[in-house]
Write a protein that holds these residues in place. Structure first.
Motif: not given
Length: 196
Positions: A95-103, A105-107, A165-171
């Motif tokens: 779910a976190k990956r999908r949110k970060a990858g799909a949009d 800027e919004l993420f 799951h922590d957004p700091v690791y999203a990249p």
């Protein structure tokens, strides 16, 4: 005859707020922008959300809560605790990956909003820890896990899986080795929890 007006509801306001945030970003988006997008006065928005802060908190809550139902179903399923734990962690990561990858800027906008709303984030983390505690408690009760303190174990699991799951690791979530890293961490955690 013009079509009947769609009633102004909190859900409509939150959807419009998301669009406004996507367009202007959290620093520039205003309640007036949200009202304009809805074709109403800003006073109409304030009847549902008492302040800009309340509106931003509600949008953040909505974003963080998107996966709560599916994660709760996994936590309370009738299946072995180890299977539920791995499924829960995998679902959260996806779910976190999908949110970060799909949009992206919004993420990034939501990450900024979450950093402003520490109480909202604390409630979200509390819900996540409740799910993990439920899984660990059932694993202890069923003899699968040897831990004594289910809540402390849930917190340790949350902390140990932060990179998923922590957004700091999203990249890093799109790195080709992340699935292998996830599998390795799950295997290590489950092995540590299991009764030997």
């Amino acid at each position: 005859m013009p079509p009947p007006e769609t009633p102004l509801t909190p859900a409509r306001i939150l959807e419009a707020t998301e669009d406004v945030l996507r367009r202007y970003g959290p620093a520039k988006a205003t309640v007036v922008d949200v009202a304009r997008a809805l074709g109403v006065s800003h006073g109409s928005v304030y009847r549902h959300f008492r302040s800009k802060t309340a509106l931003r908190e509600a949008v953040t809550d909505r974003w963080l809560d998107q996966e709560h139902d599916s994660l709760s179903r996994i936590a309370h399923a009738k299946a072995p605790a180890a299977e539920r734990l791995e499924g829960w962690l995998r679902t959260l990561f996806a779910a976190k990956r999908r949110k970060a990858g799909a949009d992206p800027e919004l993420f990034a906008t939501y990450v900024a909003l979450a950093s402003e709303n520490s109480e909202t984030v604390a409630r979200h983390v509390g819900t996540m820890l409740d799910h993990l505690t439920t899984i660990v408690e059932s694993g202890i009760a069923g003899g699968e896990f040897t831990m004594r303190d289910a809540r402390a174990t849930a917190r340790a699991l949350w902390d140990a899986t932060a990179q998923f799951h922590d957004p700091v690791y999203a990249p890093r979530w799109s790195d080709p080795d992340m699935d292998l890293a996830f599998a390795a961490v799950c295997e290590l955690l489950l092995d540590g929890l299991r009764a030997h």
